[in-house]
Design a protein around this motif. Sequence first.
Motif, PDB file in Angstrom:
ATOM      1  N   GLN A   8      14.618  33.788  60.411  1.00  0.00           N
ATOM      2  CA  GLN A   8      14.144  34.806  61.344  1.00  0.00           C
ATOM      3  C   GLN A   8      15.253  35.349  62.245  1.00  0.00           C
ATOM      4  O   GLN A   8      14.990  36.153  63.129  1.00  0.00           O
ATOM      5  CB  GLN A   8      13.006  34.254  62.203  1.00  0.00           C
ATOM      6  N   THR A   9      16.490  34.940  62.012  1.00  0.00           N
ATOM      7  CA  THR A   9      17.593  35.350  62.881  1.00  0.00           C
ATOM      8  C   THR A   9      17.734  36.863  62.958  1.00  0.00           C
ATOM      9  O   THR A   9      17.885  37.421  64.044  1.00  0.00           O
ATOM     10  CB  THR A   9      18.913  34.695  62.434  1.00  0.00           C
ATOM     11  N   SER A  10      17.675  37.538  61.831  1.00  0.00           N
ATOM     12  CA  SER A  10      17.820  39.004  61.841  1.00  0.00           C
ATOM     13  C   SER A  10      16.737  39.658  62.700  1.00  0.00           C
ATOM     14  O   SER A  10      17.032  40.559  63.498  1.00  0.00           O
ATOM     15  CB  SER A  10      17.752  39.565  60.419  1.00  0.00           C
ATOM     16  N   GLN A  11      15.504  39.208  62.556  1.00  0.00           N
ATOM     17  CA  GLN A  11      14.409  39.775  63.341  1.00  0.00           C
ATOM     18  C   GLN A  11      14.594  39.474  64.827  1.00  0.00           C
ATOM     19  O   GLN A  11      14.296  40.328  65.677  1.00  0.00           O
ATOM     20  CB  GLN A  11      13.051  39.229  62.879  1.00  0.00           C
ATOM     21  N   LEU A  12      15.066  38.280  65.157  1.00  0.00           N
ATOM     22  CA  LEU A  12      15.303  37.926  66.560  1.00  0.00           C
ATOM     23  C   LEU A  12      16.388  38.802  67.168  1.00  0.00           C
ATOM     24  O   LEU A  12      16.291  39.216  68.329  1.00  0.00           O
ATOM     25  CB  LEU A  12      15.688  36.441  66.680  1.00  0.00           C
ATOM     26  N   LEU A  13      17.408  39.104  66.382  1.00  0.00           N
ATOM     27  CA  LEU A  13      18.474  39.994  66.846  1.00  0.00           C
ATOM     28  C   LEU A  13      17.956  41.425  67.014  1.00  0.00           C
ATOM     29  O   LEU A  13      18.196  42.058  68.040  1.00  0.00           O
ATOM     30  CB  LEU A  13      19.658  39.968  65.877  1.00  0.00           C
ATOM     31  N   ASN A  20      21.042  37.769  71.154  1.00  0.00           N
ATOM     32  CA  ASN A  20      22.149  38.680  70.863  1.00  0.00           C
ATOM     33  C   ASN A  20      23.387  37.835  70.579  1.00  0.00           C
ATOM     34  O   ASN A  20      23.313  36.608  70.577  1.00  0.00           O
ATOM     35  CB  ASN A  20      22.372  39.673  72.011  1.00  0.00           C
ATOM     36  N   GLU A  21      24.505  38.497  70.376  1.00  0.00           N
ATOM     37  CA  GLU A  21      25.717  37.759  69.984  1.00  0.00           C
ATOM     38  C   GLU A  21      26.199  36.788  71.046  1.00  0.00           C
ATOM     39  O   GLU A  21      26.911  35.836  70.745  1.00  0.00           O
ATOM     40  CB  GLU A  21      26.831  38.726  69.598  1.00  0.00           C
ATOM     41  N   GLU A  22      25.790  36.995  72.301  1.00  0.00           N
ATOM     42  CA  GLU A  22      26.201  36.110  73.393  1.00  0.00           C
ATOM     43  C   GLU A  22      25.215  34.976  73.657  1.00  0.00           C
ATOM     44  O   GLU A  22      25.511  34.070  74.436  1.00  0.00           O
ATOM     45  CB  GLU A  22      26.404  36.918  74.678  1.00  0.00           C
ATOM     46  N   THR A  23      24.041  35.017  73.028  1.00  0.00           N
ATOM     47  CA  THR A  23      23.045  33.968  73.232  1.00  0.00           C
ATOM     48  C   THR A  23      23.647  32.620  72.862  1.00  0.00           C
ATOM     49  O   THR A  23      24.233  32.467  71.788  1.00  0.00           O
ATOM     50  CB  THR A  23      21.786  34.238  72.381  1.00  0.00           C
ATOM     51  N   LYS A  24      23.509  31.666  73.760  1.00  0.00           N
ATOM     52  CA  LYS A  24      24.012  30.319  73.479  1.00  0.00           C
ATOM     53  C   LYS A  24      23.040  29.608  72.548  1.00  0.00           C
ATOM     54  O   LYS A  24      21.860  29.444  72.865  1.00  0.00           O
ATOM     55  CB  LYS A  24      24.153  29.516  74.775  1.00  0.00           C
ATOM     56  N   LYS A  62      26.965  35.488  60.719  1.00  0.00           N
ATOM     57  CA  LYS A  62      26.797  36.289  59.500  1.00  0.00           C
ATOM     58  C   LYS A  62      25.626  37.257  59.622  1.00  0.00           C
ATOM     59  O   LYS A  62      25.545  38.229  58.862  1.00  0.00           O
ATOM     60  CB  LYS A  62      26.610  35.381  58.278  1.00  0.00           C
ATOM     61  N   TYR A  63      24.745  37.030  60.594  1.00  0.00           N
ATOM     62  CA  TYR A  63      23.604  37.928  60.789  1.00  0.00           C
ATOM     63  C   TYR A  63      23.939  39.116  61.685  1.00  0.00           C
ATOM     64  O   TYR A  63      23.124  40.023  61.818  1.00  0.00           O
ATOM     65  CB  TYR A  63      22.412  37.157  61.387  1.00  0.00           C
ATOM     66  N   LEU A  64      25.096  39.090  62.296  1.00  0.00           N
ATOM     67  CA  LEU A  64      25.485  40.203  63.168  1.00  0.00           C
ATOM     68  C   LEU A  64      25.901  41.391  62.304  1.00  0.00           C
ATOM     69  O   LEU A  64      26.689  41.249  61.372  1.00  0.00           O
ATOM     70  CB  LEU A  64      26.614  39.787  64.100  1.00  0.00           C
ATOM     71  N   VAL A  65      25.389  42.536  62.629  1.00  0.00           N
ATOM     72  CA  VAL A  65      25.680  43.745  61.872  1.00  0.00           C
ATOM     73  C   VAL A  65      26.704  44.553  62.650  1.00  0.00           C
ATOM     74  O   VAL A  65      26.542  44.788  63.851  1.00  0.00           O
ATOM     75  CB  VAL A  65      24.399  44.582  61.658  1.00  0.00           C
ATOM     76  N   VAL A  66      27.757  44.966  61.988  1.00  0.00           N
ATOM     77  CA  VAL A  66      28.779  45.792  62.623  1.00  0.00           C
ATOM     78  C   VAL A  66      28.261  47.221  62.627  1.00  0.00           C
ATOM     79  O   VAL A  66      27.998  47.802  61.577  1.00  0.00           O
ATOM     80  CB  VAL A  66      30.125  45.699  61.855  1.00  0.00           C
ATOM     81  N   LYS A  67      28.092  47.771  63.834  1.00  0.00           N
ATOM     82  CA  LYS A  67      27.602  49.144  63.948  1.00  0.00           C
ATOM     83  C   LYS A  67      28.783  50.098  64.018  1.00  0.00           C
ATOM     84  O   LYS A  67      29.751  49.855  64.724  1.00  0.00           O
ATOM     85  CB  LYS A  67      26.725  49.288  65.189  1.00  0.00           C
ATOM     86  N   GLN A  68      28.690  51.186  63.297  1.00  0.00           N
ATOM     87  CA  GLN A  68      29.788  52.153  63.258  1.00  0.00           C
ATOM     88  C   GLN A  68      29.417  53.407  64.004  1.00  0.00           C
ATOM     89  O   GLN A  68      28.350  53.839  64.047  1.00  0.00           O
ATOM     90  CB  GLN A  68      30.136  52.477  61.827  1.00  0.00           C
TER      91      GLN A  68
END
Length: 155
Positions: A107-112, A118-122, A149-155
């Motif tokens: 569920q990581t993608s949905q949580l993001l 977010n990327e800073e969440t501990k 690996k679930y973080l998406v690079v936005k362009q």
Amino acid sequence: MNERIWIYLSAKALQPEQEKIINETLTKFFSGWNAHGDPLASSYEILHHHFLIVRVNESLHSASGCSIDKLTHCIQQLEKLTGLSFFNRHLIAFMKENALQVYPSSQTSQLLESGIINEETKVFNLSVSTSLDMDSNFEIPLKESWLKKYLVVKQ
């Protein structure tokens, strides 16, 4: 002192009666836990009603393969006695509003996407294996964990 550590996570919060069973079972187990006849200087703690953390001071005697197998069997017995699961490595845990949250890693993608994390969440790093590592790497930003690996690079 640098101790060897095993971290077990339950998706469900431990209830008082389950913690009592864990305390009784581990107290008995640790009183006789040894490696090749040498007693292991061991302890445990229950953290946030979800984590079971086992420690061994290996400066006295190191845990052997057989003693680690015995620990595994003990934790499996705890699963039977409490109805909990401690071996699901597909869970993520993080603090949100002063409460521990546990979700399947799927569920990581949905949580993001929903902004719950977010990327800073501990997030809690269950792969730490020593007390020194735990002191510095038990809670790490998501972007520094295997979940990056679930973080998406936005362009």
